[in-house]
Enzyme design. Structure first.
Site, PDB file in Angstrom:
ATOM      1  N   GLY A  15       0.948  -1.284  -0.058  1.00 25.01           N
ATOM      2  CA  GLY A  15      -0.090   0.050   0.042  1.00 25.01           C
ATOM      3  C   GLY A  15       0.767   1.304   0.171  1.00 25.01           C
ATOM      4  O   GLY A  15       1.928   1.301   0.654  1.00 25.01           O
ATOM      5  N   ARG A  76       0.940  -5.058  -5.365  1.00 24.15           N
ATOM      6  CA  ARG A  76       1.177  -6.373  -4.763  1.00 24.15           C
ATOM      7  C   ARG A  76       1.435  -7.799  -5.795  1.00 24.15           C
ATOM      8  O   ARG A  76       0.576  -7.697  -6.402  1.00 24.15           O
ATOM      9  CB  ARG A  76      -0.010  -6.810  -3.674  1.00 24.15           C
ATOM     10  N   CYS A  77       2.646  -8.284  -5.773  1.00 20.50           N
ATOM     11  CA  CYS A  77       2.892  -9.068  -6.847  1.00 20.50           C
ATOM     12  C   CYS A  77       2.906 -10.697  -6.608  1.00 20.50           C
ATOM     13  O   CYS A  77       3.739 -11.112  -5.730  1.00 20.50           O
ATOM     14  CB  CYS A  77       4.552  -8.614  -7.198  1.00 20.50           C
ATOM     15  N   ASP A 107       5.175  -4.982   5.891  1.00 23.92           N
ATOM     16  CA  ASP A 107       5.423  -6.457   6.136  1.00 23.92           C
ATOM     17  C   ASP A 107       5.412  -7.365   5.250  1.00 23.92           C
ATOM     18  O   ASP A 107       6.484  -8.163   4.765  1.00 23.92           O
ATOM     19  CB  ASP A 107       4.789  -6.704   7.585  1.00 23.92           C
ATOM     20  N   GLY A 108       4.534  -7.232   4.059  1.00 25.18           N
ATOM     21  CA  GLY A 108       4.384  -8.216   3.056  1.00 25.18           C
ATOM     22  C   GLY A 108       5.572  -7.833   2.042  1.00 25.18           C
ATOM     23  O   GLY A 108       6.120  -8.822   1.778  1.00 25.18           O
ATOM     24  N   THR A 130       4.310   2.532   5.579  1.00 23.58           N
ATOM     25  CA  THR A 130       3.002   2.207   5.656  1.00 23.58           C
ATOM     26  C   THR A 130       2.225   2.877   6.797  1.00 23.58           C
ATOM     27  O   THR A 130       2.821   3.543   7.651  1.00 23.58           O
ATOM     28  CB  THR A 130       2.770   0.775   6.250  1.00 23.58           C
ATOM     29  N   ASP A 132      -0.045   2.253   8.508  1.00 22.73           N
ATOM     30  CA  ASP A 132      -0.647   1.358   9.525  1.00 22.73           C
ATOM     31  C   ASP A 132       0.572   1.317  10.845  1.00 22.73           C
ATOM     32  O   ASP A 132      -0.090   1.281  11.910  1.00 22.73           O
ATOM     33  CB  ASP A 132      -0.685  -0.036   9.265  1.00 22.73           C
ATOM     34  N   ASP A 134       2.726  -0.633  11.575  1.00 27.55           N
ATOM     35  CA  ASP A 134       2.288  -2.036  12.264  1.00 27.55           C
ATOM     36  C   ASP A 134       3.721  -2.687  12.281  1.00 27.55           C
ATOM     37  O   ASP A 134       3.993  -4.148  12.438  1.00 27.55           O
ATOM     38  CB  ASP A 134       1.371  -2.659  11.836  1.00 27.55           C
ATOM     39  N   ARG A 159     -17.628  15.368  13.764  1.00 21.21           N
ATOM     40  CA  ARG A 159     -18.059  15.838  15.045  1.00 21.21           C
ATOM     41  C   ARG A 159     -19.320  16.975  15.267  1.00 21.21           C
ATOM     42  O   ARG A 159     -20.195  16.838  15.900  1.00 21.21           O
ATOM     43  CB  ARG A 159     -17.074  16.168  16.299  1.00 21.21           C
ATOM     44  N   ARG A 176      -5.446  -2.675   9.145  1.00 22.64           N
ATOM     45  CA  ARG A 176      -4.872  -3.956   8.997  1.00 22.64           C
ATOM     46  C   ARG A 176      -4.771  -4.904  10.241  1.00 22.64           C
ATOM     47  O   ARG A 176      -3.866  -5.433  10.580  1.00 22.64           O
ATOM     48  CB  ARG A 176      -3.804  -4.220   7.967  1.00 22.64           C
TER      49      ARG A 176
END
Ligand code: F6P
Length: 327
Positions: A15, A76-77, A107-108, A130, A132, A134, A159, A176
């Site tokens: 991503g 993404r391959c 991470d991928g 990323t 994320d 993460d 809000r 994710r």
């Protein structure tokens, strides 16, 4: 004998994240500064297989530090998951005289990079990109700060309508199965709660929220929910509310890919610039199979295996802060 790399390849994978372009700029210029040629590989590992490769000069990365997305495109391959695919990629590297790789991704991407590096003994250095956040071993990943600010601005707007209509909003953010964006954006936007996958395995967070007198003193509420099958995400929780607590007027907003776009914050640009320089330094220092990270504002090297395999813990204290401030 002095260790020398003559030519590197650079790619972005997984991503996209704001700050990737700033990192591409930094890597390219630092390499050229050190007399290393730079080959830009388009569309992630796929470009290495199909040969979508172009040599970059310093001017190829002019005017991109402020741009979101990635000028190298990303993908993404699936082919790269097979050993045949990786063999073709390796042959292409040799043909292009690329001796080492800089991979910007999550991470991928690092999982694939680690296998590739081991199979063909290639020096690879990763830069965490990323939204994320993460990846284990780094306080921040590129794009995380920008995404956090994008979410906070969006929640501020929601809000206004939430309080006008006296409604309860479940706002879903990306991650994710990681709650960093949810927890931190909840604190930043003054939300009443964050529902994160990390805690759901231990406790039913929705039930806890209601049990603890949620909304006692308020007539509108914002709950930030990390996307996750474990919690059911914003839609799953809203559905439960409608059945279990029909007295609430519930709405759902899924922020989606808006979180991945936009001009990177100054923090992400600076982080990308530092990490790009550090990545080339690491290669010249004969480091391989590592991710560049940042811990307590210092650059660190994290082995791919650690960055990928270990779960990065959420900050319990920040969860406490959110809890106290939401009364
Ligand atoms: O990895 C970043 C991320 O934004 C995740 O939070 C999200 O689950 C995923 O990408 C969605 O990616 P895509 O829609 O590109 O497959």
């Amino acid at each position: 004998m002095e260790y020398k790399i003559n030519c590197i390849g650079i790619l972005t994978s997984g991503g996209d994240a704001p700050g990737m372009n700033a990192a591409i700029r930094s890597v390219t210029r630092t390499a050229i500064f050190n007399g290393i040629r730079v080959k830009a590989i388009y569309r992630g590992f796929r470009g290495l297989i199909t040969g979508e490769i172009k040599e970059f000069q310093t001017q190829n990365v002019s005017n991109i530090i402020q741009k979101g997305g990635t000028i190298l495109k990303t993908a993404r391959c699936d082919e790269f998951r097979s050993s045949e695919g990786r063999k073709i990629a390796y042959e292409r590297m040799k043909e292009e005289e690329i001796e080492a790789l800089i991979v910007i991704g999550g991470d991928g991407s690092f999982t694939g990079a680690r296998i590739f590096a081991q199979e063909f003994n290639i020096p690879i250095v990763g830069i965490p990109g990323t939204i994320d956040n993460d990846l284990f071993g780094t306080d921040a990943t590129l794009g995380y700060d920008t995404a956090l600010n994008t979410i906070t601005q969006a929640v501020d707007k929601i809000r206004d309508t939430a309080s006008s209509h006296e409604r309860l909003f479940f706002i879903e953010v990306m991650g994710r199965d990681a709650g960093f964006l949810a927890l931190n954006s909840a604190v930043a936007s003054g939300a009443e709660a964050a529902i994160v996958p990390e805690l759901e395995t231990k406790v039913d967070q929705l039930a806890e929220l209601i049990k603890n007198g949620f909304r006692k003193s308020k007539n509108s509420s914002i709950v930030i929910v990390a996307e996750s099958e474990i919690t059911g995400g914003a839609n799953g929780l809203a559905e439960r509310m409608r059945i279990e607590y029909p007295e609430y007027d519930v709405r759902v907003t899924i922020l989606g890919h808006i979180q991945r776009g936009g001009s990177p914050t100054a923090y992400d640009r600076i982080l990308a610039s530092r990490m790009g320089v550090a990545a080339i330094d690491a290669l010249l220092d004969e480091q391989r199979n590592i991710m560049i990270g940042i811990v307590d504002n210092e650059i660190v090297h994290v082995p791919f295996t650690k960055a990928i395999k270990h779960d990065k813990p959420l900050d319990d204290k920040l969860m406490g802060v959110l809890h106290i401030l939401s009364i």
